[in-house]
Design a protein around this motif. Structure first.
Motif, short mmCIF file in Angstrom:
data_model
loop_
_atom_site.label_atom_id
_atom_site.label_comp_id
_atom_site.label_asym_id
_atom_site.label_seq_id
_atom_site.Cartn_x
_atom_site.Cartn_y
_atom_site.Cartn_z
N UNK A 146 0.72 -1.21 -0.02
CA UNK A 146 -0.08 -0.14 0.19
C UNK A 146 0.97 1.20 -0.08
N UNK A 147 2.03 1.09 0.53
CA UNK A 147 2.92 2.15 0.73
C UNK A 147 3.45 2.38 -0.62
N UNK B 160 -4.49 6.96 -7.25
CA UNK B 160 -5.68 7.53 -6.29
C UNK B 160 -6.88 7.70 -7.13
N UNK B 161 -7.13 6.91 -7.87
CA UNK B 161 -8.43 7.04 -8.87
C UNK B 161 -9.54 6.06 -8.19
N UNK C 172 -9.83 5.48 -2.23
CA UNK C 172 -8.25 5.61 -2.79
C UNK C 172 -7.50 6.55 -2.36
N UNK C 173 -8.33 7.54 -1.45
CA UNK C 173 -7.19 8.26 -0.46
C UNK C 173 -7.05 7.84 0.89
#
Length: 482
Positions: free
Chosen positions: A348-349, A389-390, A397-398
């Protein structure tokens, strides 16, 4: 390439307006785009022109490929020797001028396949990489102790980036040479490691600047090229001294008929491969030793930031580490296999803070991408980062949500070609397993010892220097766990 009905020509691929000789360089020289924020410029190109975009930097034409379906098409079109463009054209030129082996990242075709085949067993098999786990853990333990000693009364560490750089160099050196280099031991060796770390950063920074300029440095010695040469010379000279010292020890042991079983595994393996010259052995070792400074080091900083700014995630990762490892002195390969949540944190990072802007390829056959013809020999930059970030590709996403990477319905819906930080297929990064092992061990070690807090009021941002590095100091507070 004969056009099929409904297929548009290569010349029709959209992109910013071009000027003869300089292409789109004027957009970076006069303010529309910033070289330091090239990753943001790529997002603007996608927003302005769509899933396939042409960009010309001087006489180099690059096609940005954004759609994961197109990326899949590119990967699936590759044979057993995918072709790539060098990450650092400058380093390739440096090696050519010094009659050095170019290494894996700067070769294609059968020459690349020869080198890749020679190192496959040692660098790509988990069991071989796990041999170095005790080495990596020893350095990680020393780094944790280093943080304990370096943090001030409120837990903050001055210049954490540099400290992480020393950890990266020490860990890689122990793996390559089975010898401690002393990068965190004070004195002259630590001063040298700092200087090498700074030289490596300089190489990447200047190379990024030269990428967005006319390549005059290839023909005349420009000021930036001379500055780059000084950094390359310093870094390579010192790295080579480590490599030659290790080779001398191996040769001494062999000359005395001593058994090398269980010692100097990496070096002795490379030396045993008849297809590798001594130049090949040196450059492969050099690459494993140095590549993590520009990849694993920023990746660790990004992981610490994401853990620090998401305390509930940090607590869950800590609980998993305690449940799996507890207070054991030795972390095993089985332990690492059981750290599913920590691995999800790392993945995820990479979504929030990718280390690179693209994966490069040179097409080896004619392709149709997003309805356009792309002929053989085209330089392709696969850039799915614009979708990280979509909401179309990632629900919430954020939100930093490692759970999305743990086997569940949501993970099954994530496009398999949207997150490939180490590349894909036979041209996957050769040091991937070493990098992942380093990250899992160091993060486990830090979490067992400290709770981490981010102390800068400004969010962490990235700056483009060929790869993506933290833009400014990473300010962390390390609070000992009771």
């Amino acid at each position: 390439m004969a056009l099929k009905k409904g297929i548009k020509s290569f010349a029709d691929i959209p992109g910013p307006s071009r000027i003869p000789l300089i292409g789109n360089l004027h957009l970076y020289k006069f303010g529309k785009y910033s070289v330091k924020k090239y990753h943001e410029a790529i997002r603007e190109l996608y927003a302005s022109y769509g899933p396939l975009v042409r960009q010309d930097l001087g006489n180099i034409t690059t096609i940005h490929v954004f759609d994961p379906e197109d990326i899949q098409t590119v990967y699936r079109s590759e044979g057993h020797t995918p072709h790539v463009a060098p990450l650092l054209d400058t380093s390739k030129l440096y090696r050519e001028k010094h009659n050095m082996s170019l290494g894996l990242g700067n070769t294609n075709g059968e020459e690349w396949y020869r080198l890749r085949s020679a190192i496959r067993k040692m660098m790509l098999r988990p069991t071989e990489v796990h041999y170095y786990l005790p080495f990596v853990q020893e350095v990680a333990n020393d780094f944790v102790q280093r943080i304990e000693e370096k943090k001030n009364f409120d837990g903050k560490v001055h210049d954490l980036t540099k400290e992480v750089g020393k950890w990266g160099m020490e860990s890689a050196g122990y793996v390559c040479f089975e010898e401690r280099l002393g990068c965190m031991s004070g004195g002259e060796t630590e001063v040298k490691s700092e200087a090498m770390f700074e030289a490596n950063l300089m190489i990447f920074q200047i190379s990024a600047q030269l990428k967005f300029s006319l390549p005059l440095y290839k023909y005349i010695s420009t000021p930036k090229w001379r500055k780059l040469l000084l950094a390359e010379d310093y870094f390579y000279r010192n790295a080579l001294s480590y490599i030659k010292r290790a080779l001398k020890k191996v040769e001494s042991e062999i000359s005395q008929n001593k058994s090398l079983h269980g010692k100097y595994n990496f070096m002795t393996y490379l030396l045993s491969r008849e297809e590798l010259s001594m130049q090949d052995v040196i450059i492969i070792t050099f690459s494993l030793f140095t590549d993590g400074l520009s990849t694993t080091v920023p990746a660790l900083l990004y992981n610490l930031y994401c853990l620090a700014t998401n305390p509930e995630v940090q607590e869950k990762a800590f609980r998993e580490v305690i449940d799996v490892i507890g207070n054991k002195e030795k972390i095993t390969a089985d332990d690492l296999n059981d750290l599913s949540y920590l691995k999800a944190v790392v993945k995820e990072t990479f979504r929030f803070f990718p280390v690179g802007t693209e994966v490069s390829r040179i097409s080896q056959k004619d392709l149709i991408l997003s309805g356009y013809e792309v002929p053989t020999g085209s330089r392709l930059d696969l850039s799915p980062n614009v979708h990280f970030s979509s909401e179309k590709y990632f629900k919430n996403a954020n939100t930093f949500l490692p759970e999305r990477w743990i086997r569940n319905r949501e993970q099954a819906s994530i496009h398999p070609y949207i997150m490939t930080p180490f590349g894909h297929g036979t041209r996957t990064c050769a040091g991937r397993r070493f990098a992942e092992q380093d990250l899992y061990i160091i993060l486990s070690s830090i979490l067992r010892k400290f709770r981490i807090c981010y102390t800068n009021p400004k969010p962490l941002e990235q700056v483009y220097s060929t790869l993506l590095f933290p833009d400014g100091p990473v300010k962390m507070q390390f609070i000992p766990r009771s």
